[in-house]
Each structure stands twice: as C-alpha cells, then as structure tokens.
Design an enzyme around this catalytic site. Structure first.
Site, PDB file in Angstrom:
ATOM      1  N   ALA A 188       9.041   4.234  14.470  1.00  0.00           N
ATOM      2  CA  ALA A 188      10.181   3.883  15.321  1.00  0.00           C
ATOM      3  C   ALA A 188       9.900   4.276  16.780  1.00  0.00           C
ATOM      4  O   ALA A 188       9.220   5.278  17.021  1.00  0.00           O
ATOM      5  CB  ALA A 188      11.434   4.584  14.814  1.00  0.00           C
ATOM      6  N   PRO A 189      10.360   3.485  17.754  1.00  0.00           N
ATOM      7  CA  PRO A 189      11.274   2.359  17.629  1.00  0.00           C
ATOM      8  C   PRO A 189      10.634   1.030  17.252  1.00  0.00           C
ATOM      9  O   PRO A 189      11.333   0.044  17.112  1.00  0.00           O
ATOM     10  CB  PRO A 189      11.892   2.269  19.022  1.00  0.00           C
ATOM     11  N   SER A 191       7.720  -0.787  18.706  1.00  0.00           N
ATOM     12  CA  SER A 191       6.922  -1.640  19.599  1.00  0.00           C
ATOM     13  C   SER A 191       5.449  -1.639  19.195  1.00  0.00           C
ATOM     14  O   SER A 191       4.782  -2.680  19.251  1.00  0.00           O
ATOM     15  CB  SER A 191       7.078  -1.179  21.050  1.00  0.00           C
ATOM     16  N   ASP A 277       1.228   8.151  15.817  1.00  0.00           N
ATOM     17  CA  ASP A 277       1.846   8.365  17.126  1.00  0.00           C
ATOM     18  C   ASP A 277       2.934   9.413  16.909  1.00  0.00           C
ATOM     19  O   ASP A 277       4.108   9.091  16.748  1.00  0.00           O
ATOM     20  CB  ASP A 277       2.425   7.059  17.670  1.00  0.00           C
ATOM     21  N   CYS A 330       2.604  11.362  23.432  1.00  0.00           N
ATOM     22  CA  CYS A 330       3.001  11.096  24.817  1.00  0.00           C
ATOM     23  C   CYS A 330       3.127  12.429  25.543  1.00  0.00           C
ATOM     24  O   CYS A 330       4.106  12.696  26.245  1.00  0.00           O
ATOM     25  CB  CYS A 330       4.300  10.297  24.875  1.00  0.00           C
TER      26      CYS A 330
END
Length: 697
Positions: A188-189, A191, A277, A330
């Site tokens: 999620a989200p 992309s 991620d 990130c």
C-alpha cells in the site's frame, strides 16, 4: 466540463441514506487550504536532524547537507509516468502529452514551470515532471489547466500514474518478466504494485506470471485495491492479501496425491522477485510530510530497525534460488539501511549477495552505501561506534541491539553496492535501495509436497457452515463444474473459454459473483483453500484479486460485468459480439443518467446481427483494428426489440465516454467544484497514506 467526475461513483451513503461530509479528524469540515500555505520555510527546522546527519560523515559529504535541506524545504514537483503495459497505447498517450506540452508553451507557462521529460527514466517519453505545486497546476497557472484535466482523466483510465519520481525506482531494479511470481510485501498505497503489474504485461505474448500485493493494515489494503483497479485488465494475475510481512505464509499449490491418498498434496513454491519497500521513519519524505519537521528524532529509525530486519529475513526465505529481492526505504538513515542489510547478510552469509547496479540506469545519480556509521541514543545525546560501549541496562531498556552497528566483517558484504538517492541530485525525496540475489538455497529448506492431514480444509469448513461473517464474505471459493457451466451459458461464451479458473463469492448456497484468475494465481488460491485446520502453513488472507466476470442479476441469472467485456468478447458465441461504430456508442452514452439506453431501427444491422436476448457485447470498430485483446473498447449490453441497454454504473460510463472521445455531461457549477476538491483531496490522501507508513507498526 469537469474531468473530475471520472473519479466518481458518487459520495458514499450512510445507513440513514445521508451523504457523509469530509472531516478533518476533529468533527468539523476540512479546511480548503494547501500545506505550503500554512507552513513557511522558517518553520522547517529540526535541530535533532541536523545534529544526527552531520555525525554521518561517510554518508553526507562536506557542504552537502545544506543542499539537501534546501531541497527538503521545497514542495515536490508534479510527476507522473505512462502505463508501459502496451507499447502502442503508450505511444498514443505520449503523443497526447507532447501536444499538451506544446499548448503550455504557447500559453506562456514559464520555462521553469514547463512540463519536461525525466531524462534518466528508461523509455523515451515514459516519465514526466513539472516543477509546480498542485495549487499552481489546478488554479494559479491558467496555462497548466489542460495538464491538470489530462492527469485526472488519464489517471482514472489507467493510462498514466501520478507517482513521486524516486518512488518509481525500486520496481525498475526488479527486472520483472512475464512468467514471474512476484511479491510486493508492503504494497500500500499501490503505486509500485501497479508499476510491477505493468512490467509483467509489457512483453508481448501470454502473461503467465502473478503478483501478490500484501499489506498488514486492512484499511491500507483498500487504498491498494483502489490504486490497482485502474489496471483491471491485469487483475486475473493479481492477488491482494492482508498479512504481517514478517510472517507472510509460503504459498502452496496442489500436487497430485500419492498412491492410496484421496486428497491432493500441497507443494510450497517460492517467488522469482520480491519487493520490500518497508516501513521506515520516512526522513526522506520531509517535502510531503511537513509534520516531520516538528517530531523527527533518532529514535524513529531505532524503533523500526527490528521490524525491517524481520521483514527482509522472511522475504529472503521466500525467494527462490537465482531470484532477485529489492530492499528499499524512504529514509537516509543507516540504521534502517546498511545496518539492516549487514545483519541479514550476516545471518545468511552463503546464500545471498548484493548486486552491483552501477551500470543500470547510468544517468540516474546516486551515492554508494557505506561500511561505517555512528549510532546515537534515542534522544541523540550519546554517540557510540560499537555496541559494547552501551551500558547493558540502557541497551535492554531502549532496545538497542548489536545489529544496529557495523559488524567486524562488514566489508565482505559489499554494502557499497547499495544505493542512496539524495534529494538534491534530481530534485526528489530521499530514498535507499539495495538489490539482493539468492545464490543458493539454504540447507534446512524442504520443498517436497506435504501430505494432507485429517483436518477440514477451508472449503470443507465453508460447506459445513463453520465460516461466517466477514471471513465468509471475503472467501473466494472454487466453483462446481455445474455452477461454472451455468454462468458460461448466461454469458454466452464458447468452449474455448478456460474452464476451472473461476472462483466465486457466495451468499448462503448461491453464487453472488464470479472471478476469473490466470493459471498460476488460480493454483495459489486453490492451494490456500486446501490448507487444513491442522496444517502448519496458514492460508492466505485474501482481500481482492481476479477479474470480476459475472454477477447475479435478479431472477435473470448472471450478467457480464463491464470490466470483463474485453476478455469475454474474445470467447463469445456467434451472435453475441458485434462491432459498432462510434455513433452507436455515442448514442448509448448520450443520456446523462441511468438507464443508459439507445433506440435503433428494428432492421438496424447491429440489432439483426445480435442474438434475440441475453448478454451481448458491442466492441468499438477501430481503424486500424485493435490487436491487443486487453485494450479492446467494449460494452456489455442487453438487447431488446429495438433497444440496447448498457450494463454499467456511472463511473464506468464516464470511462467509456472518455475512451471514445466524448465529453462528460457538465455538472452544475457547485457540484463540479466539489468534485474538483474531492479529486484533490483524494490525491492528498494517497500521498498522506504513503507518508504515514512509518506509523503502521
């Protein structure tokens, strides 16, 4: 007219039938303000952040930190990429973008605000950016309004995806092929999941692979489904699940029973590609998470370190020999980046290696990973270089671990092959990426088919009435041959339609909806349902997946869904599918509200070529003809004496209108403005969901 109606489907209705109003979380209406209007650059300061990164000499070079902070204090540019699943369709989209670019230049849009290609991104014209804010895009720069309308329209159609540029990088290093089984463990989200799905389909020929998109937060899974719905033609190859990524169950597929056994055996399978991620402190997201300026501290990275290690170690076990795993955050923090890699590679020293990606995407600027970093206390007051320097009672109380420090043999793991993407290099957010290759399987792994035990399988428990409520509603169950043939008859498809690949959701004994899965996804789902109550391998907690091909409609049996028409049109019996020109489609879509009906003369060739009754499909006559079945423009209709009735809801009708170049009926000015604001709120919410990943665990 307002392109924002494409985002619709209407406002959700409450139990009392009243429309829900947007809330700001405090019980009042949400203010119509922009983030950068409420926070000046003088407020964008964080002493703890400055002190921490000035300690990391190997990561931040001399004079570099001021450049990073300067970029952090600016809003992100508008960025998007073109759907790459079909080359011909992508080229048409790129041509439209170039026309918009030319129009912006003629309208006098300043050069520093112009729409430009992202040069390092693979494929000419596949990625674009405009260095302007959302407010400038939609309101302040009149010449940019066509771009705003284009993005709203084509994002909903799935032709482009709004996504931060640096967030597009991890899937590029995965190198996904059409036959791969791929896991996006913290999806999620959505992309990056959409980008992986496009990669699966960009090669010509049959797509035999499958993507499993997972997230541990059920509400975020809903966002994930919404994001991937724009690629409904690829849904047969998608399964969405809801698991803690560090405990993700190994998928199994049915295997023939041995002699004397009545139940099929279950065989574990591993993934060809995995994207981690992971949840992180998010200190690379200051440009969109403005609240970080006031709350960032070194303890945030320390708090996520253990979860990151657990997720990566689990994924390393799920990966097959020769497979590739991409780990990304990130965050620029070495405790979340190099320290996690160091610990996991040391745990599996002979099974994995870091891949040197320096020759991939050569125009993309990056900094190599480091072998040395400094660890601070959660409050930043103490600095250590070795775990032995920490008092034992502090280590226990604050959860400091040896894995947060460089190991004595850190140099053997080639951490310099990992990559740190700093904001000032390409005007992006901050990101860290490492690519791992599995060189050999561990000695303790057994992949032999496991015999079934005496416990009840999920399907047997459903049949016995033991599964109820939400668990039953979300279950996708194999259909009986009789049920499947009944649906095939109602849909008027021929014998070439793949049998045994339909699953259903039920209400009691009745099938409510039928979903079509590609062979690999079907086997995984089938294996999950065969797991028993005594089985040590937990079943997949399914959220969504498969292409919805049919749904029950009153007493008339099953009707085709609009999203399945491209698939069904290739398997229809004679008299079920007919080509129609644009005028017929325009007539069918001309009504501003339901029902969408078009009247034709009784002797019209289209009516005479279609069967007397039941579900029919009309496809748009194109010149040259569309060769990719997934991109056929088609509509599911019911035919009567001299009428065609469209099976579709308002959002699907708007998509069809856009697809054939029709304007969407203009809404009243007040309603159009509200939908425009709703669309912008939706974009903000998607970004906020992405930025708040550090709070998930």
């Amino acid at each position: 007219y307002s392109f924002c109606t494409l985002l619709g489907g209407g406002t959700p209705m409450g139990r009392a039938g009243k429309k829900r109003s947007r809330q700001d979380g405090k019980g009042g209406p949400r203010e119509n303000v922009w983030k950068y209007d409420t926070m000046g650059t003088e407020d964008m300061k964080c002493e703890a952040l400055d002190a921490y990164y000035k300690l990391q000499e190997g990561i931040i070079e001399e004079g570099e930190w001021e450049k990073i902070l300067e970029v952090f204090r600016k809003p992100l540019p508008i960025t998007f990429r073109v759907n790459q699943s079909n080359d011909e369709d992508a080229q048409r989209t790129i041509a439209a973008i170039r026309k918009i670019q030319e129009g912006m230049r003629e309208a006098g849009v300043p050069e520093d605000k112009m729409l430009k290609e992202v040069e390092w991104f693979p494929g000419e014209g596949m990625c674009w950016e405009a260095k302007m804010t959302k407010k400038e895009l939609s309101r302040d720069i009149p010449g940019a309004r066509p771009l705003h309308e284009f993005l709203l329209m084509q994002t909903e159609r799935g032709k482009v995806s709004r996504q931060e540029v640096v967030s597009m990088i991890p899937p590029l290093f995965l190198d996904v092929q059409p036959d791969h089984l791929v896991l996006d463990s913290c999806a999620a989200p959505g992309s990056k999941t959409a980008q992986i799905m496009e990669s699966l389909a960009r090669h010509k020929g049959e797509i035999s692979g499958c993507v499993i998109a997972n997230d541990m937060d059920a509400k975020r899974c809903e966002v994930l489904v919404r994001q991937t719905q724009r690629l409904r033609e690829l849904y047969p190859n998608l399964i969405v699940t809801n698991h803690n990524a560090s405990l993700f169950p190994n998928p199994v597929v049915p295997s023939p029973p041995h002699e004397g056994e009545t139940k099929p055996r279950l065989k574990k399978i591993q993934f060809d590609r995995i994207l981690n991620d992971v949840v992180c402190s998010g200190d690379g997201t200051f440009r969109k998470s403005l609240d970080l300026w006031g709350r960032w501290n070194p303890g945030m990275g320390i708090s996520t370190h253990k979860a990151q290690c657990n997720i990566l170690l689990k994924s390393m076990d799920l990966l097959k020999e020769g497979g590739r795993l991409v780990y990304s955050t990130c965050s620029l923090n070495p405790i979340e980046d190099e320290a996690v890699l160091n610990h996991c590679l040391k745990t599996c020293p002979h099974e994995f290696e870091l891949v040197d990606c320096s020759k991939m995407l050569p125009e993309l600027k990056r900094s190599p990973g480091v072998n040395k970093w400094k660890m601070t206390s959660k409050d930043g007051k103490h600095v250590w270089e070795k775990f032995s320097e920490i008092p034992a009672e502090d280590a226990k109380k604050y959860h400091y671990t040896e894995s947060m420090f460089p190991s004595d043999d850190v140099e053997k793991y080639n951490l310099h092959h990992s990559m740190r993407f700093k904001p000032h290099l390409h005007d992006t957010g901050g990101f860290f990426i490492a690519v791992l290759q599995k060189t050999k399987e561990g000695n303790n792994v057994n992949r032999e088919p496991k015999p079934a035990d005496d416990g009840k399988s999920w399907e047997e428990m459903v049949a016995a009435g033991d599964i109820k409520g939400k668990a039953l509603e979300c279950s996708l169950l194999k259909m009986t041959p009789e049920e499947e043939e009944g649906i095939m008859k109602d849909l008027n498809v021929n014998d070439k339609f793949p049998r045994g690949q339909l699953f259903c959701r039920r209400t009691g004994d009745k099938v409510r909806r039928a979903f079509f899965f590609a062979p690999l996804a079907k086997s995984i789902l089938e294996g999950s349902n065969l797991r028993t109550t005594k089985d040590g391998w937990p079943r997949l907690k399914l959220v969504a997946g498969g292409l919805r091909v049919a749904e029950r409609y009153r007493a008339e049996g099953f009707r085709a869904t609009q999203e399945a028409t491209p698939l069904l049109s290739t398997y229809s019996n004679p008299g079920v599918t007919a080509e129609a020109d644009r005028d017929v489609f325009a007539g069918l879509l001309s009504s501003s509200s339901h029902p969408w009906t078009h009247t034709l003369p009784k002797d019209h060739p289209l009516l005479t070529s279609l069967q007397p009754e039941g579900t029919c499909i009309i496809t748009l006559k194109e010149d040259p003809p569309q060769t990719n079945p997934r991109l056929i423009i088609a509509a599911a209709v019911k035919k009567s004496a001299n009428h065609l009735h469209l099976w579709a809801d308002s959002s699907e009708v708007d998509k069809l209108r856009v697809a054939i170049g029709l304007p969407i009926p203009e809404k009243p000015k007040k309603e159009a403005k509200k939908q425009d604001d709703d669309a912008e709120d939706k974009e903000d919410k998607d970004e906020d969901d992405d930025a708040k990943r550090q709070k998930t665990e």
